[in-house]
Design an enzyme around this catalytic site. Structure first.
Site, PDB file in Angstrom:
ATOM      1  N   GLY A   1       0.926  -1.110  -0.171  1.00  0.00           N
ATOM      2  CA  GLY A   1       0.164   0.157  -0.034  1.00  0.00           C
ATOM      3  C   GLY A   1       0.636   1.458  -0.222  1.00  0.00           C
ATOM      4  O   GLY A   1       1.372   1.256  -0.906  1.00  0.00           O
TER       5      GLY A   1
ATOM      6  N   GLY B   1       3.158   2.520   2.461  1.00  0.00           N
ATOM      7  CA  GLY B   1       4.417   2.634   3.166  1.00  0.00           C
ATOM      8  C   GLY B   1       4.901   1.684   1.684  1.00  0.00           C
ATOM      9  O   GLY B   1       6.647   2.546   1.531  1.00  0.00           O
TER      10      GLY B   1
ATOM     11  N   SER C   1      -6.110   9.497   9.354  1.00  0.00           N
ATOM     12  CA  SER C   1      -7.095   8.926   8.280  1.00  0.00           C
ATOM     13  C   SER C   1      -8.014  10.509   8.310  1.00  0.00           C
ATOM     14  O   SER C   1      -8.143  11.268   9.322  1.00  0.00           O
ATOM     15  CB  SER C   1      -7.864   7.836   8.637  1.00  0.00           C
ATOM     16  OG  SER C   1      -8.886   7.377   8.189  1.00  0.00           O
TER      17      SER C   1
ATOM     18  N   TYR D   1     -11.837   3.064  15.204  1.00  0.00           N
ATOM     19  CA  TYR D   1     -10.595   3.526  13.870  1.00  0.00           C
ATOM     20  C   TYR D   1     -10.588   4.620  14.512  1.00  0.00           C
ATOM     21  O   TYR D   1      -9.506   5.638  13.863  1.00  0.00           O
ATOM     22  CB  TYR D   1     -11.166   2.916  12.319  1.00  0.00           C
ATOM     23  CG  TYR D   1     -10.089   3.253  11.480  1.00  0.00           C
ATOM     24  CD1 TYR D   1      -8.567   2.305  11.082  1.00  0.00           C
ATOM     25  CD2 TYR D   1      -9.971   4.846  10.173  1.00  0.00           C
ATOM     26  CE1 TYR D   1      -7.671   2.795  10.029  1.00  0.00           C
ATOM     27  CE2 TYR D   1      -9.671   4.267   9.665  1.00  0.00           C
ATOM     28  CZ  TYR D   1      -7.827   3.470   9.106  1.00  0.00           C
ATOM     29  OH  TYR D   1      -8.132   4.199   8.295  1.00  0.00           O
TER      30      TYR D   1
HETATM   31  N1  LIG Z   1      -6.335   2.527   2.427  1.00  0.00           N
HETATM   32  C1  LIG Z   1      -6.632   3.603   2.669  1.00  0.00           C
HETATM   33  O1  LIG Z   1      -8.430   3.359   1.886  1.00  0.00           O
HETATM   34  C2  LIG Z   1      -6.776   4.739   3.722  1.00  0.00           C
HETATM   35  C3  LIG Z   1      -7.194   5.380   3.630  1.00  0.00           C
HETATM   36  C4  LIG Z   1      -7.046   6.127   5.645  1.00  0.00           C
HETATM   37  C5  LIG Z   1      -5.938   6.107   5.678  1.00  0.00           C
HETATM   38  N2  LIG Z   1      -5.441   5.167   5.979  1.00  0.00           N
HETATM   39  C6  LIG Z   1      -3.554   4.672   6.649  1.00  0.00           C
HETATM   40  O2  LIG Z   1      -2.943   4.373   6.075  1.00  0.00           O
HETATM   41  C7  LIG Z   1      -1.984   3.378   6.594  1.00  0.00           C
HETATM   42  C8  LIG Z   1      -1.202   2.089   5.269  1.00  0.00           C
HETATM   43  O3  LIG Z   1      -2.550   1.592   5.066  1.00  0.00           O
HETATM   44  P1  LIG Z   1      -2.988   0.863   3.516  1.00  0.00           P
HETATM   45  O4  LIG Z   1      -4.025   1.851   3.316  1.00  0.00           O
HETATM   46  O5  LIG Z   1      -2.101   1.014   2.751  1.00  0.00           O
HETATM   47  O6  LIG Z   1      -3.115  -0.802   3.782  1.00  0.00           O
HETATM   48  P2  LIG Z   1      -2.239  -1.445   3.734  1.00  0.00           P
HETATM   49  O7  LIG Z   1      -1.944  -2.338   2.218  1.00  0.00           O
HETATM   50  O8  LIG Z   1      -3.222  -2.209   3.874  1.00  0.00           O
HETATM   51  O9  LIG Z   1      -0.990  -1.445   4.982  1.00  0.00           O
HETATM   52  C9  LIG Z   1      -0.977  -1.488   6.182  1.00  0.00           C
HETATM   53  C10 LIG Z   1       0.222  -1.881   6.261  1.00  0.00           C
HETATM   54  O10 LIG Z   1       0.706  -2.115   7.997  1.00  0.00           O
HETATM   55  C11 LIG Z   1       1.621  -3.584   8.484  1.00  0.00           C
HETATM   56  N3  LIG Z   1       0.580  -3.601   9.591  1.00  0.00           N
HETATM   57  C12 LIG Z   1      -0.386  -3.627  10.345  1.00  0.00           C
HETATM   58  N4  LIG Z   1      -0.057  -4.147  11.633  1.00  0.00           N
HETATM   59  C13 LIG Z   1       1.171  -4.182  11.816  1.00  0.00           C
HETATM   60  C14 LIG Z   1       1.821  -4.291  12.833  1.00  0.00           C
HETATM   61  N5  LIG Z   1       0.994  -4.500  14.501  1.00  0.00           N
HETATM   62  N6  LIG Z   1       2.765  -3.466  13.323  1.00  0.00           N
HETATM   63  C15 LIG Z   1       3.565  -3.874  12.113  1.00  0.00           C
HETATM   64  N7  LIG Z   1       3.020  -3.750  10.678  1.00  0.00           N
HETATM   65  C16 LIG Z   1       1.721  -3.573  10.090  1.00  0.00           C
HETATM   66  C17 LIG Z   1       1.011  -4.346   7.128  1.00  0.00           C
HETATM   67  O11 LIG Z   1       1.778  -5.531   7.161  1.00  0.00           O
HETATM   68  P3  LIG Z   1       2.171  -6.350   8.119  1.00  0.00           P
HETATM   69  O12 LIG Z   1       0.330  -6.584   7.604  1.00  0.00           O
HETATM   70  O13 LIG Z   1       2.505  -7.343   6.842  1.00  0.00           O
HETATM   71  O14 LIG Z   1       1.925  -6.280   9.100  1.00  0.00           O
HETATM   72  C18 LIG Z   1       0.553  -3.848   5.698  1.00  0.00           C
HETATM   73  O15 LIG Z   1       1.488  -3.729   5.471  1.00  0.00           O
HETATM   74  C19 LIG Z   1      -2.787   2.406   7.701  1.00  0.00           C
HETATM   75  O16 LIG Z   1      -1.978   3.249   8.896  1.00  0.00           O
HETATM   76  C20 LIG Z   1      -4.442   3.194   7.445  1.00  0.00           C
HETATM   77  O17 LIG Z   1      -4.992   3.056   8.765  1.00  0.00           O
HETATM   78  C21 LIG Z   1      -5.718   4.272   4.720  1.00  0.00           C
END
Ligand SMILES: NC(=O)c1ccc[n+]([C@@H]2O[C@H](COP(=O)([O-])OP(=O)(O)OC[C@H]3O[C@@H](n4cnc5c(N)ncnc54)[C@H](OP(=O)(O)O)[C@@H]3O)[C@@H](O)[C@H]2O)c1
Length: 256
Positions: A23, A25, A145, A158
């Site tokens: 994602g 990151g 977020s 959340y």
């Molecule tokens: N997508 C959206 O619409 C959206 C909107 C607003 C904010 N966000 C925020 O953006 C951030 C990135 O999310 P994303 O959308 O890119 O989704 P994502 O691809 O699911 O990325 C989340 C990442 O966090 C890692 N992770 C989760 N829990 C963890 C832990 N305890 N320790 C270490 N790593 C952990 C996961 O890897 P593992 O599972 O391998 O640990 C995964 O690589 C998150 O904080 C999310 O809340 C997302």
């Protein structure tokens, strides 16, 4: 990934990106590597990290290390390995997080603990454990977020964790000012990642999300990466303690 001479904002700098295997990151890791950085990505899933490292293909400028941000002992071990390999950190992107979306009546204590642990405790201790390695004048970006700016019926837990994480940008900007460390948050909108696809699983629901955005489309991880790189770079040298919405207008505007 090769660093190119015309776009090397991060030459000589080291960035730590939690949740960097997927994602936003992952997209940020790719961009910072392209712009000259050494990068450390972390996450819990070792296979995901391995696949990400293969795709990023950055040789010894990339370290992919397993760590669960909700476990301070993992963070201790992680920082020890980063110290050994790169000696310091200049940029922290505290990005790891999870989403559990339900109405309040349906939440369990286990849900509560897992979301608070990843999204708030994880960010708090990532920053705390990175501080001894973080250079004076460095930059911290926290992934919050849009949901803490606008109420969402299934977002109570959340959004509250994201409000807490975003709030750290204000207090830590003050706390770390003596070291010239800037701390900012970003608040992404609907971004096309695994988390979005899992939380909004049907075509109909995704279409409703799209229609909710003033720009009329779901954002990309690369659009968020570009905002993170801005906040982490010298171009944002006077930007401190803010929460930057990167959401196509979803939190502040209603589609015409
Ligand atoms: N997508 C959206 O619409 C959206 C909107 C607003 C904010 N966000 C925020 O953006 C951030 C990135 O999310 P994303 O959308 O890119 O989704 P994502 O691809 O699911 O990325 C989340 C990442 O966090 C890692 N992770 C989760 N829990 C963890 C832990 N305890 N320790 C270490 N790593 C952990 C996961 O890897 P593992 O599972 O391998 O640990 C995964 O690589 C998150 O904080 C999310 O809340 C997302």
């Amino acid at each position: 990934m090769q660093s190119t001479s015309e776009s090397a904002r991060f030459d000589g700098r080291t960035a730590l990106i939690t949740g960097g295997a997927t994602g936003m990151g992952f997209a940020t890791a790719g961009l910072l590597l392209d712009e000259g950085a050494k990068v450390v990505i972390t996450g819990r899933g070792e296979d995901r990290l391995k696949r990400a490292a293969e795709r990023l293909d950055a040789g010894d400028r990339l370290l992919a290390l397993p760590a669960d941000v909700s476990k301070p002992a993992d963070l201790d071990r992680l920082m020890g390995e980063v110290r050994e390999h790169f000696g310091r950190i200049d940029v922290v992107f505290a990005n790891a997080g999870i989403g559990v979306f339900k109405r309040i009546e349906e939440f369990t204590e286990e849900d509560f603990d897992s979301v608070v642990d990843a999204n708030f405790k994880g960010v708090f201790f990532t920053v705390k454990h990175a501080l001894p390695l973080l250079t004076d004048g460095g930059s911290i970006v926290i992934n919050a977020s849009w949901t803490h700016h606008r109420g969402l019926a299934v977002g109570s837990l959340y959004a509250a964790t994201k409000a807490a994480a975003a709030n750290l940008a204000k207090t830590l900007a003050s706390a770390l000012s003596d070291r010239g460390i800037r701390v900012n948050a970003i608040s992404p909108g609907y971004i096309d990642t695994d988390m979005f696809r899992e939380s909004v699983p049907t075509d109909e629901a995704r279409e409703a999300s799209r229609q909710d955005v003033v720009l009329g489309r779901i954002g990309t991880p690369e659009e968020v990466a570009s905002a993170v790189a801005f906040l982490a770079s010298d171009a944002a040298s006077y930007v401190n303690g803010v929460d930057l919405l990167v959401d196509g207008g979803v939190a502040n505007s209603i589609p015409a």
